[in-house]
Design a protein around this motif. Structure first.
Motif, PDB file in Angstrom:
ATOM      1  N   GLN A 164     -27.736 -41.839  34.917  1.00 24.97           N
ATOM      2  CA  GLN A 164     -27.378 -41.911  35.673  1.00 24.97           C
ATOM      3  C   GLN A 164     -28.722 -42.515  37.272  1.00 24.97           C
ATOM      4  O   GLN A 164     -29.375 -42.580  36.958  1.00 24.97           O
ATOM      5  CB  GLN A 164     -27.360 -40.191  37.240  1.00 24.97           C
ATOM      6  N   GLU A 184     -21.936 -33.350  34.610  1.00 30.01           N
ATOM      7  CA  GLU A 184     -21.763 -33.963  36.419  1.00 30.01           C
ATOM      8  C   GLU A 184     -22.673 -35.094  36.439  1.00 30.01           C
ATOM      9  O   GLU A 184     -23.821 -34.917  36.091  1.00 30.01           O
ATOM     10  CB  GLU A 184     -21.427 -33.159  37.677  1.00 30.01           C
ATOM     11  N   GLN A 185     -22.982 -35.316  37.419  1.00 30.45           N
ATOM     12  CA  GLN A 185     -24.079 -36.180  37.892  1.00 30.45           C
ATOM     13  C   GLN A 185     -23.742 -37.047  39.193  1.00 30.45           C
ATOM     14  O   GLN A 185     -22.622 -37.289  39.641  1.00 30.45           O
ATOM     15  CB  GLN A 185     -24.336 -37.649  36.774  1.00 30.45           C
ATOM     16  N   ALA A 199     -28.722 -34.855  38.040  1.00 28.43           N
ATOM     17  CA  ALA A 199     -27.665 -34.298  36.693  1.00 28.43           C
ATOM     18  C   ALA A 199     -27.440 -33.432  36.368  1.00 28.43           C
ATOM     19  O   ALA A 199     -28.002 -32.727  36.098  1.00 28.43           O
ATOM     20  CB  ALA A 199     -27.219 -35.364  35.963  1.00 28.43           C
ATOM     21  N   THR A 208     -26.288 -25.394  30.444  1.00 24.91           N
ATOM     22  CA  THR A 208     -25.937 -26.947  31.228  1.00 24.91           C
ATOM     23  C   THR A 208     -27.350 -26.851  32.028  1.00 24.91           C
ATOM     24  O   THR A 208     -28.177 -25.250  32.239  1.00 24.91           O
ATOM     25  CB  THR A 208     -25.251 -27.291  32.123  1.00 24.91           C
ATOM     26  N   TYR A 210     -29.490 -28.559  35.311  1.00 25.24           N
ATOM     27  CA  TYR A 210     -30.146 -29.462  36.527  1.00 25.24           C
ATOM     28  C   TYR A 210     -31.007 -29.702  36.601  1.00 25.24           C
ATOM     29  O   TYR A 210     -32.600 -29.913  36.568  1.00 25.24           O
ATOM     30  CB  TYR A 210     -29.520 -28.909  37.803  1.00 25.24           C
TER      31      TYR A 210
END
Length: 331
Positions: A164, A184-185, A199, A208, A210
């Motif tokens: 990203q 997601e990013q 991201a 996941t 962050y």
């Protein structure tokens, strides 16, 4: 001579004692002011910059304490020792592993952060550090288009294919590279004007996490202090949601209250946790006559364990890279 007159030889001795006592007390005034400013988070103007050098002041406070003890000025000695003890309680824990490294079992995640000085840091050196240390996630600050191109040419995207990126001229760009794909990013611009790439990294076997590349405004001038403070207050708190890792150039040391307040939301400072919190990351590394200070950090929330931290110099940057070995609980 009357019986109440002091012998002439005694008068200079008495004056010297008074002068020495006065000097001892005067030497304590800056330390008291510094300690109170640090303790209560006084971040007015120049003090923000000065507070970064608190560990050096902590060492200096031993001098008046020792002097007062040798001179047997007991009142001054008592105050000096209390001040030195207060500073010690604030800074000595950084060189002692605190025994609360968090989860020790799970999936290892190796992260690295580096401020690359207007994109001019040696790209091959960055890639070598990533390769040699098996880095999984890399955060970059002061990330530019030429830096992106140089890192690609040096082979970074072969090691960390997911990214990203928000490159910009000057100091405001941000980049995040990863070995693992993102759920997601995005990138956000903080109030100080710097981009912060972030991201949700999908760590195999651990779910996941962050991750954000942090770069608040530097308190380089008096009119920038309020922006610096606002940027730190606006960082993502640890509590709730995904496990989080914030890493980057925080332009703050552990002696700045806004950073301590962010940590208190549920983060650990990785270097502080393992007893390496005094290792300098900014200062003299590009030739400036500045004592080393620690303004680059990896913050891992309490759900993530900290195994180790290393700091490495990077050619053509005024910052050093910080690498942290983290443990993310298995899914």
């Amino acid at each position: 001579m009357t019986i109440t007159d002091a012998p002439p030889a005694a008068r200079p001795v008495g004056r010297r004692r008074i002068v020495l006592t006065g000097l001892l007390w005067l030497s304590l005034i800056p330390a008291v002011i510094w300690f109170l400013a640090r303790a209560f988070g006084w971040d007015a103007g120049l003090w923000v910059q000065l507070l970064a050098f608190t560990p050096y002041v902590a060492i200096w406070t031993l001098i008046p304490a020792l002097g007062a003890l040798i001179a047997r000025r007991w009142a001054a000695a008592a105050v000096a020792v209390l001040i030195a003890f207060g500073f010690a309680m604030a800074v000595v824990p950084r060189v002692v592993a605190d025994g609360d490294e968090g989860p020790s079992t799970g999936v290892e995640l190796r992260v690295m952060t580096a401020n690359i000085l207007f994109g001019g840091a040696d790209a091959s050196e960055i890639v070598r550090l990533v390769r040699d240390n098996g880095i999984d996630v890399l955060a970059l600050q002061e990330f530019t288009v030429p830096a992106q191109q140089a890192l690609k040419a040096a082979g970074l995207e072969q090691l960390l294919p997911f990214n990203q990126l928000a490159p910009e001229p000057g100091a405001s760009g941000s980049g995040l590279y990863s070995r693992y794909d993102f759920a997601e990013q995005a990138s956000r611009r903080n109030d100080g004007g710097f981009q912060q790439a972030h991201a949700a990294v999908q760590v195999p076997g651990a779910g996941t996490v962050y991750v954000e590349s942090v770069h608040p405004l530097a308190p380089a001038a008096m009119d920038m202090v309020s922006g610096w403070s606002a940027d730190l207050a606006d960082q993502v708190p640890a509590a709730g949601g995904l496990p989080k890792v914030l890493m980057g150039d925080f332009n703050s040391t552990l002696d700045h209250k806004p950073l301590r307040d962010l940590i208190d939301t549920g983060y650990r400072d990785a270097a502080d946790t393992v007893g390496k919190g005094w290792i300098g990351t900014w200062g003299p590394y590009d030739g400036d006559p500045i004592p080393p200070v620690t303004i680059d950090h990896v913050l891992a929330d309490d759900r993530i364990g900290v195994k180790d931290v290393q700091v490495h110099s990077v050619k053509d940057s005024d910052h050093r890279a910080v690498i942290a070995w983290l443990t993310v609980p298995a899914a």
